[in-house]
Design a protein around this motif. Structure first.
Motif, PDB file in Angstrom:
ATOM      1  N   GLY A 166     -74.335  36.108 -46.657  1.00 61.37           N
ATOM      2  CA  GLY A 166     -73.251  36.057 -45.673  1.00 61.37           C
ATOM      3  C   GLY A 166     -72.356  34.847 -45.841  1.00 61.37           C
ATOM      4  N   THR A 167     -71.237  34.883 -45.130  1.00 57.86           N
ATOM      5  CA  THR A 167     -70.310  33.746 -45.119  1.00 57.86           C
ATOM      6  C   THR A 167     -70.227  33.235 -43.688  1.00 57.86           C
ATOM      7  N   HIS A 168     -69.952  31.959 -43.537  1.00 57.68           N
ATOM      8  CA  HIS A 168     -70.053  31.384 -42.210  1.00 57.68           C
ATOM      9  C   HIS A 168     -68.977  31.877 -41.237  1.00 57.68           C
ATOM     10  N   ALA A 169     -69.444  32.264 -40.051  1.00 56.76           N
ATOM     11  CA  ALA A 169     -68.529  32.583 -38.939  1.00 56.76           C
ATOM     12  C   ALA A 169     -69.312  32.373 -37.659  1.00 56.76           C
ATOM     13  N   GLU A 170     -68.683  31.789 -36.668  1.00 53.69           N
ATOM     14  CA  GLU A 170     -69.358  31.650 -35.378  1.00 53.69           C
ATOM     15  C   GLU A 170     -68.333  31.755 -34.257  1.00 53.69           C
ATOM     16  N   LEU A 171     -68.823  32.138 -33.075  1.00 54.31           N
ATOM     17  CA  LEU A 171     -67.918  32.281 -31.942  1.00 54.31           C
ATOM     18  C   LEU A 171     -67.458  30.913 -31.468  1.00 54.31           C
ATOM     19  N   ALA A 172     -66.184  30.852 -31.090  1.00 46.26           N
ATOM     20  CA  ALA A 172     -65.606  29.581 -30.645  1.00 46.26           C
ATOM     21  C   ALA A 172     -65.813  29.401 -29.145  1.00 46.26           C
ATOM     22  N   ASP A 173     -65.871  28.144 -28.712  1.00 49.49           N
ATOM     23  CA  ASP A 173     -65.820  27.774 -27.286  1.00 49.49           C
ATOM     24  C   ASP A 173     -66.848  28.449 -26.386  1.00 49.49           C
ATOM     25  N   LEU A 174     -68.090  28.498 -26.840  1.00 54.02           N
ATOM     26  CA  LEU A 174     -69.129  29.090 -25.992  1.00 54.02           C
ATOM     27  C   LEU A 174     -69.655  28.030 -25.023  1.00 54.02           C
ATOM     28  N   THR A 175     -69.845  28.405 -23.770  1.00 56.10           N
ATOM     29  CA  THR A 175     -70.416  27.425 -22.828  1.00 56.10           C
ATOM     30  C   THR A 175     -71.916  27.337 -23.067  1.00 56.10           C
ATOM     31  N   PRO A 176     -72.456  26.117 -23.083  1.00 56.37           N
ATOM     32  CA  PRO A 176     -73.900  25.952 -23.345  1.00 56.37           C
ATOM     33  C   PRO A 176     -74.714  26.222 -22.068  1.00 56.37           C
ATOM     34  N   GLU A 177     -74.974  27.500 -21.801  1.00 57.73           N
ATOM     35  CA  GLU A 177     -75.611  27.873 -20.529  1.00 57.73           C
ATOM     36  C   GLU A 177     -76.975  27.225 -20.330  1.00 57.73           C
ATOM     37  N   GLU A 178     -77.773  27.222 -21.406  1.00 62.43           N
ATOM     38  CA  GLU A 178     -79.132  26.659 -21.268  1.00 62.43           C
ATOM     39  C   GLU A 178     -79.073  25.160 -20.994  1.00 62.43           C
ATOM     40  N   ALA A 179     -78.217  24.461 -21.733  1.00 67.59           N
ATOM     41  CA  ALA A 179     -78.107  23.008 -21.540  1.00 67.59           C
ATOM     42  C   ALA A 179     -77.659  22.707 -20.115  1.00 67.59           C
ATOM     43  N   GLU A 180     -76.747  23.526 -19.615  1.00 69.24           N
ATOM     44  CA  GLU A 180     -76.267  23.309 -18.241  1.00 69.24           C
ATOM     45  C   GLU A 180     -77.386  23.560 -17.231  1.00 69.24           C
ATOM     46  N   GLU A 181     -78.181  24.600 -17.506  1.00 66.92           N
ATOM     47  CA  GLU A 181     -79.283  24.907 -16.591  1.00 66.92           C
ATOM     48  C   GLU A 181     -80.343  23.807 -16.642  1.00 66.92           C
ATOM     49  N   MET A 182     -80.594  23.301 -17.840  1.00 68.23           N
ATOM     50  CA  MET A 182     -81.564  22.205 -17.974  1.00 68.23           C
ATOM     51  C   MET A 182     -81.103  20.983 -17.181  1.00 68.23           C
ATOM     52  N   ALA A 183     -79.827  20.685 -17.281  1.00 63.26           N
ATOM     53  CA  ALA A 183     -79.293  19.518 -16.567  1.00 63.26           C
ATOM     54  C   ALA A 183     -79.408  19.721 -15.055  1.00 63.26           C
ATOM     55  N   ARG A 184     -79.176  20.964 -14.626  1.00 60.02           N
ATOM     56  CA  ARG A 184     -79.273  21.271 -13.189  1.00 60.02           C
ATOM     57  C   ARG A 184     -80.721  21.082 -12.708  1.00 60.02           C
TER      58      ARG A 184
END
Ligand code: SF4
Ligand code: SF4
Ligand code: SF4
Ligand code: SF4
Length: 314
Positions: A166-184
């Protein structure tokens, strides 16, 4: 390859990306079976239901030509080299299809001497992401249906593989839901945090699916199955549930590579990966260690150093 240096950010990952990965996997798998580099390849075949994928061990060129990679290829295949298919490795070198997060498990299993690098031919997937749980499976991956772990992926490129598909591709501007939940959760007063986990653990039905799917739960006899003497009560009652979850978290600390398979298979929707990540954060802060990035001789919890943090000893 460095993911940051090659960032190709897009707003959707179209089926053609996955098809290109599929073609590359098939080509490699066919080649290594034809020239007898390997006795078999652990990969994905189309599942019984439309749009699904099933883990499989293929041993012929005909089967290898049917391998796929799609957003439904959620399983961490490394588990198949430790449990049900453990015997395969005794027959010779094995090929395995591995996403970046699965590579972390392979590296961890090498650290624990469960696998030898020379026994594997790793077809790494340059992975753009897979489906989350209970989402609409349209063939295209977008912010709406990508898995939570993929929202914060740092291992799109399969470091340490024999070949990369494969060749590199990733979705842009995803909110880090898990990190936010961990912080909460971290921001909660201690009693509230305890109540949060107690409520989640109280729903556990002790099906042990989280253990069965985990590449690091390869013990021939799990401590939690022992009944002479019984270490952990096995019926789903509050005290036993709490004990099981503490054992699980402690036994996976410093080993878990974050594939989130335990959380994916949990029928009670218990956010196990939040706990995994919290333990990983402790390891990073205390020992500057991240499990599974590369094979190491010993993990920090298997090694004593004079300057280890001792502040927890009261
Ligand atoms: S975490 Fe990364 S490597 Fe793993 S499935 Fe998601 S995007 Fe792929
Ligand atoms: S504990 Fe969960 S996230 Fe960690 S390696 Fe095991 S299955 Fe994967
Ligand atoms: S929970 Fe602990 S004892 Fe049980 S299989 Fe996992 S690592 Fe082994
Ligand atoms: S998969 Fe979920 S319900 Fe089953 S034992 Fe694990 S945490 Fe409990």
């Amino acid at each position: 390859m460095n993911a940051k240096a090659n960032k190709n950010q897009v707003t959707s990952i179209e089926p053609a990306y996955y098809q290109a990965i599929t073609e590359a996997i098939r080509k490699e798998a066919v080649q290594i079976l034809k020239d007898e580099t390997v006795v078999g390849v652990v990969g994905y075949l189309p599942g019984r239901r439309k749009g699904t994928a099933s883990p499989a061990l293929v041993t012929t060129v005909e089967e290898a030509e049917k391998l796929i990679f799609s957003p439904a290829c959620v399983n961490n295949l490394s588990v198949y080299l430790t449990k049900a298919k453990k015997g395969v490795l005794k027959q010779g070198k094995v090929g395995i299809v591995a996403k970046g997060c699965d590579m972390r498990a392979l590296a961890g299993l090498m650290t624990e001497s469960q696998l030898q690098r020379e026994d594997l031919f790793i077809i790494g997937v340059v992975c753009p992401g897979v489906y989350g749980f209970g989402v609409e499976r349209t063939g295209t991956v977008t912010e709406a249906n990508i898995a939570r772990k993929c929202r914060e992926c740092t291992v799109h490129m399969p470091e340490g593989a024999d070949v990369a598909a494969g060749t590199h591709a990733e979705l842009a501007d995803l909110t880090p839901e898990e990190a936010e939940e961990m912080a909460r959760i971290e921001a909660m007063p201690q009693a509230e945090r305890w109540a949060f986990w107690k409520e989640h653990f109280s729903r556990c039905i002790r099906c042990m699916a989280c253990r069965q799917v985990c590449p690091f739960c390869y013990c021939e006899q799990c401590l939690c199955d022992k009944n002479r003497p019984q270490a952990v009560e096995s019926s789903p009652r509050p005290a036993g549930n709490m004990a099981w979850h503490l054992v699980r978290a402690m036994h996976l600390a410093g080993r878990c590579g974050g594939c989130a398979e335990c959380e994916r298979v949990c029928p009670m929707d218990i956010p196990l990966n939040l706990l995994n990540r919290r333990m990983a954060q402790e390891l990073k802060e205390l020992y500057d260690f991240e499990a599974g990035l590369t094979p190491v001789e010993k993990g920090p919890l298997n090694e004593y150093k004079e300057n280890d943090d001792q502040s927890f000893i009261k």
